[in-house]
Design an enzyme around this catalytic site. Structure first.
Site, mmCIF file in Angstrom:
data_model
loop_
_atom_site.group_PDB
_atom_site.id
_atom_site.type_symbol
_atom_site.label_atom_id
_atom_site.label_comp_id
_atom_site.label_asym_id
_atom_site.label_seq_id
_atom_site.Cartn_x
_atom_site.Cartn_y
_atom_site.Cartn_z
ATOM 1 N N VAL A 161 -11.069 3.161 2.699
ATOM 2 C CA VAL A 161 -10.610 4.080 1.651
ATOM 3 C C VAL A 161 -9.755 3.349 0.611
ATOM 4 O O VAL A 161 -9.128 2.335 0.914
ATOM 5 C CB VAL A 161 -9.779 5.255 2.243
ATOM 6 C CG1 VAL A 161 -10.656 6.185 3.050
ATOM 7 C CG2 VAL A 161 -8.621 4.749 3.094
ATOM 8 N N GLY A 190 0.771 -1.244 0.000
ATOM 9 C CA GLY A 190 0.000 0.000 0.000
ATOM 10 C C GLY A 190 0.796 1.284 0.000
ATOM 11 O O GLY A 190 0.365 2.296 -0.534
ATOM 12 N N ASP A 214 0.968 3.306 4.626
ATOM 13 C CA ASP A 214 -0.152 3.997 3.979
ATOM 14 C C ASP A 214 -1.221 4.377 4.995
ATOM 15 O O ASP A 214 -1.706 5.502 5.014
ATOM 16 C CB ASP A 214 -0.748 3.148 2.839
ATOM 17 C CG ASP A 214 -1.111 1.726 3.260
ATOM 18 O OD1 ASP A 214 -0.865 1.346 4.428
ATOM 19 O OD2 ASP A 214 -1.644 0.987 2.416
ATOM 20 N N ASP A 230 -4.866 1.407 10.886
ATOM 21 C CA ASP A 230 -6.286 1.130 11.136
ATOM 22 C C ASP A 230 -6.411 0.639 12.586
ATOM 23 O O ASP A 230 -6.511 1.441 13.505
ATOM 24 C CB ASP A 230 -6.734 0.091 10.100
ATOM 25 C CG ASP A 230 -8.219 -0.194 10.124
ATOM 26 O OD1 ASP A 230 -9.008 0.751 10.155
ATOM 27 O OD2 ASP A 230 -8.592 -1.387 10.085
ATOM 28 N N ARG A 260 -5.421 0.939 -6.524
ATOM 29 C CA ARG A 260 -4.168 1.552 -6.074
ATOM 30 C C ARG A 260 -3.704 2.675 -6.989
ATOM 31 O O ARG A 260 -2.922 3.533 -6.601
ATOM 32 C CB ARG A 260 -3.048 0.496 -6.021
ATOM 33 C CG ARG A 260 -3.294 -0.629 -5.037
ATOM 34 C CD ARG A 260 -2.007 -1.440 -4.868
ATOM 35 N NE ARG A 260 -2.218 -2.722 -4.213
ATOM 36 C CZ ARG A 260 -2.276 -2.895 -2.903
ATOM 37 N NH1 ARG A 260 -2.143 -1.854 -2.105
ATOM 38 N NH2 ARG A 260 -2.463 -4.090 -2.378
HETATM 39 P P1 IMP Z 1 -4.011 -2.503 10.816
HETATM 40 O O1 IMP Z 1 -3.022 -3.586 11.099
HETATM 41 O O2 IMP Z 1 -5.397 -2.879 11.251
HETATM 42 O O3 IMP Z 1 -3.588 -1.167 11.365
HETATM 43 O O4 IMP Z 1 -4.139 -2.398 9.250
HETATM 44 C C1 IMP Z 1 -3.159 -1.764 8.507
HETATM 45 C C2 IMP Z 1 -3.131 -2.257 7.082
HETATM 46 O O5 IMP Z 1 -4.416 -2.635 6.608
HETATM 47 C C3 IMP Z 1 -2.693 -1.126 6.184
HETATM 48 O O6 IMP Z 1 -1.308 -1.215 5.957
HETATM 49 C C4 IMP Z 1 -3.484 -1.336 4.922
HETATM 50 O O7 IMP Z 1 -2.747 -2.128 4.025
HETATM 51 C C5 IMP Z 1 -4.716 -2.083 5.356
HETATM 52 N N1 IMP Z 1 -5.874 -1.169 5.497
HETATM 53 C C6 IMP Z 1 -6.426 -0.703 6.642
HETATM 54 N N2 IMP Z 1 -7.464 0.110 6.415
HETATM 55 C C7 IMP Z 1 -7.564 0.194 5.070
HETATM 56 C C8 IMP Z 1 -8.456 0.926 4.192
HETATM 57 O O8 IMP Z 1 -9.353 1.696 4.595
HETATM 58 N N3 IMP Z 1 -8.227 0.757 2.861
HETATM 59 C C9 IMP Z 1 -7.253 -0.042 2.365
HETATM 60 N N4 IMP Z 1 -6.405 -0.744 3.142
HETATM 61 C C10 IMP Z 1 -6.557 -0.622 4.489
HETATM 62 MG MG MG Z 2 -0.299 -1.417 4.184
#
Ligand code: IMP
Ligand code: MG
Length: 180
Positions: A157, A49, A104, A107, A169
């Site tokens: 998003v 990403g 990127d 979350d 992308r």
């Molecule tokens: P986390 O481990 O839950 O913080 O997720 C992080 C990863 O999930 C990011 O590096 C993104 O690749 C993917 N991700 C989280 N939210 C989104 C979104 O809204 N759109 C696209 N990819 C996301």
């Molecule tokens: Mg990512």
């Protein structure tokens, strides 16, 4: 930028323009340049990403730096799977280096929490995190990025490197999921 984008079964609507993104990245680039002047930081960009953000961020910094790429995966479709896999790993020695992770989006924070802890064990001089986006409402892990492009609501998003099941992308702007 007024068009809806359809990817697979979902529609996305315009959210953050390329011009807004560029302006914010220029500001972050200046901050990083001031802070790390003369320290030759090592950027670690997280694939897939962050590839677009990384390309723009390193060019917004006018100091000596290096960049490498690693790949972590956790997501399937719209949901985090909970387990982080390293698909392409670190192949350089980061001991005593100033590390700036380029991500990127944060979350839940699970991916970065896991990766931070891995990096800390390798004795870098410092670790900072630059994330283009963060969803404060979704955070479940204690992640505090030093550099944040935009704080956004808890909504999926795409665009500017971010995908929905592999697609989206390539858009220059960022779009969010359209509510019905
Ligand atoms: P986390 O481990 O839950 O913080 O997720 C992080 C990863 O999930 C990011 O590096 C993104 O690749 C993917 N991700 C989280 N939210 C989104 C979104 O809204 N759109 C696209 N990819 C996301
Ligand atoms: Mg990512």
């Amino acid at each position: 930028m007024s068009k809806l984008v359809k990817l697979h079964d979902l529609s996305f609507e315009p959210f953050i323009t390329a011009a807004q993104i560029k302006q914010r990245i220029d500001e972050i680039g200046k901050e990083i340049s001031n802070k790390f002047e003369g320290q030759k930081p090592l950027f670690i960009a997280i694939l897939n990403g962050a590839f677009v953000f990384a390309a723009d961020l390193v060019r917004a910094c006018d100091i000596e730096s290096e960049i490498i790429f690693i790949r972590l995966t956790s997501y399937h479709g719209l949901e985090s799977s909970g387990t982080i896999k390293t698909v392409i790993g670190l192949d350089v020695d980061i001991k005593n280096r100033h590390i700036i992770i380029i991500e990127d989006i944060v979350d839940s924070g699970r991916t970065m929490h896991h990766f931070y802890n891995d990096l800390k064990e390798k004795s870098p001089a410092s670790i900072s995190l630059a994330t283009l986006l963060i969803k404060p409402g979704a955070l479940q892990f204690p992640i505090k990025p030093e550099y944040i492009g935009f704080e956004i609501p808890t909504k999926f998003v795409i665009g500017y490197g971010l995908d929905y099941d592999g697609l989206g992308r390539n858009y220059e702007d960022i779009y969010h999921l359209k509510e019905n």
